[in-house]
Motif scaffolding. Structure first.
Motif, mmCIF file in Angstrom:
data_model
loop_
_atom_site.group_PDB
_atom_site.id
_atom_site.type_symbol
_atom_site.label_atom_id
_atom_site.label_comp_id
_atom_site.label_asym_id
_atom_site.label_seq_id
_atom_site.Cartn_x
_atom_site.Cartn_y
_atom_site.Cartn_z
ATOM 1 N N ARG A 25 115.532 118.898 103.292
ATOM 2 C CA ARG A 25 114.145 118.723 102.851
ATOM 3 C C ARG A 25 114.105 118.219 101.415
ATOM 4 O O ARG A 25 114.925 118.625 100.578
ATOM 5 C CB ARG A 25 113.389 120.056 102.942
ATOM 6 N N TYR A 26 113.116 117.336 101.138
ATOM 7 C CA TYR A 26 112.951 116.772 99.801
ATOM 8 C C TYR A 26 111.485 116.859 99.387
ATOM 9 O O TYR A 26 110.586 116.600 100.199
ATOM 10 C CB TYR A 26 113.372 115.294 99.774
ATOM 11 N N LEU A 27 111.250 117.190 98.125
ATOM 12 C CA LEU A 27 109.910 117.088 97.554
ATOM 13 C C LEU A 27 109.701 115.625 97.163
ATOM 14 O O LEU A 27 110.420 115.084 96.315
ATOM 15 C CB LEU A 27 109.766 117.997 96.326
ATOM 16 N N ASP A 28 108.739 114.976 97.792
ATOM 17 C CA ASP A 28 108.516 113.548 97.605
ATOM 18 C C ASP A 28 107.660 113.321 96.371
ATOM 19 O O ASP A 28 106.431 113.418 96.413
ATOM 20 C CB ASP A 28 107.838 112.967 98.850
ATOM 21 N N LEU A 29 108.303 112.984 95.270
ATOM 22 C CA LEU A 29 107.601 112.732 94.014
ATOM 23 C C LEU A 29 107.394 111.238 93.765
ATOM 24 O O LEU A 29 107.046 110.833 92.662
ATOM 25 C CB LEU A 29 108.374 113.348 92.845
ATOM 26 N N LEU A 30 107.577 110.441 94.823
ATOM 27 C CA LEU A 30 107.358 108.999 94.711
ATOM 28 C C LEU A 30 106.289 108.505 95.686
ATOM 29 O O LEU A 30 105.644 107.488 95.443
ATOM 30 C CB LEU A 30 108.670 108.252 94.947
ATOM 31 N N ALA A 31 106.094 109.232 96.797
ATOM 32 C CA ALA A 31 105.019 108.935 97.761
ATOM 33 C C ALA A 31 105.068 107.499 98.265
ATOM 34 O O ALA A 31 104.053 106.813 98.326
ATOM 35 C CB ALA A 31 103.651 109.236 97.147
ATOM 36 N N GLY A 32 106.293 107.040 98.627
ATOM 37 C CA GLY A 32 106.399 105.678 99.136
ATOM 38 C C GLY A 32 106.047 104.634 98.099
ATOM 39 O O GLY A 32 105.506 103.575 98.431
ATOM 40 N N ILE A 33 106.342 104.909 96.840
ATOM 41 C CA ILE A 33 105.971 104.103 95.669
ATOM 42 C C ILE A 33 104.444 104.059 95.545
ATOM 43 O O ILE A 33 103.793 103.020 95.721
ATOM 44 C CB ILE A 33 106.574 102.691 95.682
ATOM 45 N N ALA A 34 103.873 105.217 95.271
ATOM 46 C CA ALA A 34 102.435 105.377 94.970
ATOM 47 C C ALA A 34 101.545 105.044 96.148
ATOM 48 O O ALA A 34 100.403 104.626 95.965
ATOM 49 C CB ALA A 34 102.047 104.540 93.744
#
Length: 417
Positions: free
Chosen positions: A51-60
């Protein structure tokens, strides 16, 4: 259908999926860092179950996070009703989206002249902007101004506006007439308008995303509006990355310290507009810009299709219903303050607005830091050798943000090694 999807996402490990990837897709992105199979909220899971916390959101892009029920419900309902009709016809959701975009793009009252051209992506929105500038300029106004550090897309017209030589040089010669000015330099901007040859348009990002989350200096946009108005040029803003709430207001130029209440001639949006579904738009706000395109002069097959319009309307609805602009502002301030206060020697500063953030590094180790973050369960982007870009979903909580801040010192220690 669920059986079909389950068959595609069969239980193969990362290595096998990567082998199949390299044997099937062009090598435009290099090998994938991970093969992701599922998402929920601000988290994604890879093929090995990590699992990863997505701090990029598919590049905004994934403004509502992953698998948001309102968004997925709207897409499913629209696709089950009317999916695609071509632009020989219109649909209620298409018209409603265009109306909403003209309302949201203005900091003040909606201009009566405002009109919208719907696209599938930010690149297509910017390609339309280039053609708009050419229609305005014609042979008498051959020059289009952009800034050093600018990124506006990879189609030929948008690429001509983009500054980075590594993106441009393999595809030269590019469409001519584009000049790149020093970033944030008002004197250079004034001199460009004073130089021989009329200017058709000035194209700006209020915050340069791909250049490392660099905001324009205070007062620059206001001066740009004065100059373009005085010289009969269009002012076109690229809000593909910064628009639709990413910085805590619907558009980055709505911040008083950024735009100072200006009304641009045109604004390009995409990325967060559809919450993950491909959709973009070029919104014209002045009569001079809105009346330039005539029937047959520009077009798109899929732009404004009912499913994309429904996705965009659902995304706007959730942002308003859940007051996510307030959450973007508060969570972004919390995250920037916490990172700046981390007291690690590699953290040189933090810049950005809302949830578009760059962690400035004292050494050029961003790529290594991004890989260390991935191993620790966080997705970030080394947007520059000395900067990490964060552009998480608007639904990010302070607790989730704090988990990254707590892990950051060890991530940076690994990057140094």
């Amino acid at each position: 259908m669920s059986e079909l999807i389950a068959g595609v996402t069969q239980s193969l490990d990362q290595g096998e999926w990567t082998r199949r990837y390299t044997g099937a897709l062009m090598n435009t992105f290099g090998p994938p860092q991970r093969v992701l199979v599922r998402g929920e909220g601000c988290y994604v899971w890879d093929a090995d179950g990590n699992r990863y916390l997505d701090l990029l959101a598919g590049i905004a892009v994934n403004s509502l996070g992953h698998a948001h029920p309102t968004l997925t419900g709207a897409i499913s309902a629209q696709l089950g009703t009317l999916g695609h009709v071509s632009n020989f016809f219109a649909s209620p959701v298409q018209i409603t989206l265009a109306e909403r975009l003209t309302e949201l793009t203005c900091a003040g009252p909606r201009p009566e002249a405002a009109r919208v051209f719907l696209t599938n992506s930010g690149t297509e929105a910017m390609e339309a902007a280039v053609k708009l500038a050419r229609r305005h300029g014609g042979a008498d106004r051959p020059r289009i101004l952009a800034l050093e550090g600018a990124f506006h897309g990879r189609s030929m017209g948008a690429l001509a506006l983009t500054h980075k030589p590594a993106y441009r040089e393999p595809f030269e010669p590019l469409p001519g007439g584009v000049e790149h000015l020093p970033f944030g330099d008002l004197r250079a901007l004034e001199e460009a308008f004073a130089a021989p040859g009329q200017v058709a348009a000035l194209v700006l990002e209020p915050i340069q995303g791909e250049a490392g989350v660099r905001p324009l200096p205070a007062g620059y946009l206001a001066a740009a509006r004065e100059l373009t108005t005085a010289h009969g040029a269009l002012l076109i803003l690229d809000e593909v990355q910064t628009g639709m709430g990413r910085t805590g207001t619907w558009m980055a130029h709505h911040h008083p310290q950024v735009g100072g209440g200006i009304v641009p001639d045109a604004v390009a949006v995409a990325k967060g507009l559809g919450g993950g579904f491909p959709v973009g738009a070029l919104i014209t706000l002045t009569e001079a810009a809105a009346t330039l395109f005539q029937p047959g002069q520009h077009g798109t097959t899929f732009g404004g299709n009912p499913v994309a319009a429904a996705a965009a309307l659902a995304t706007i609805h959730v942002i308003e219903r859940d007051d996510l602009l307030t959450q973007v502002t508060s969570t972004g301030e919390h995250l920037r303050t916490a990172v700046a206060g981390s007291d690690h020697p590699l953290v040189a500063g933090v810049r950005g607005a809302g949830l578009l953030i760059a962690v400035e590094l004292a050494e050029p180790v961003a790529a290594a830091a991004a890989q260390a973050a991935l191993r620790a369960g966080f997705i970030v982007n080394p947007v520059a050798p000395d900067a990490l870009r964060l552009a998480p979903p608007y639904v990010l909580t302070t607790e989730q943000a704090d988990s990254f801040v707590a892990a950051l010192p060890q991530i940076l220690n690994e990057a140094r090694q």
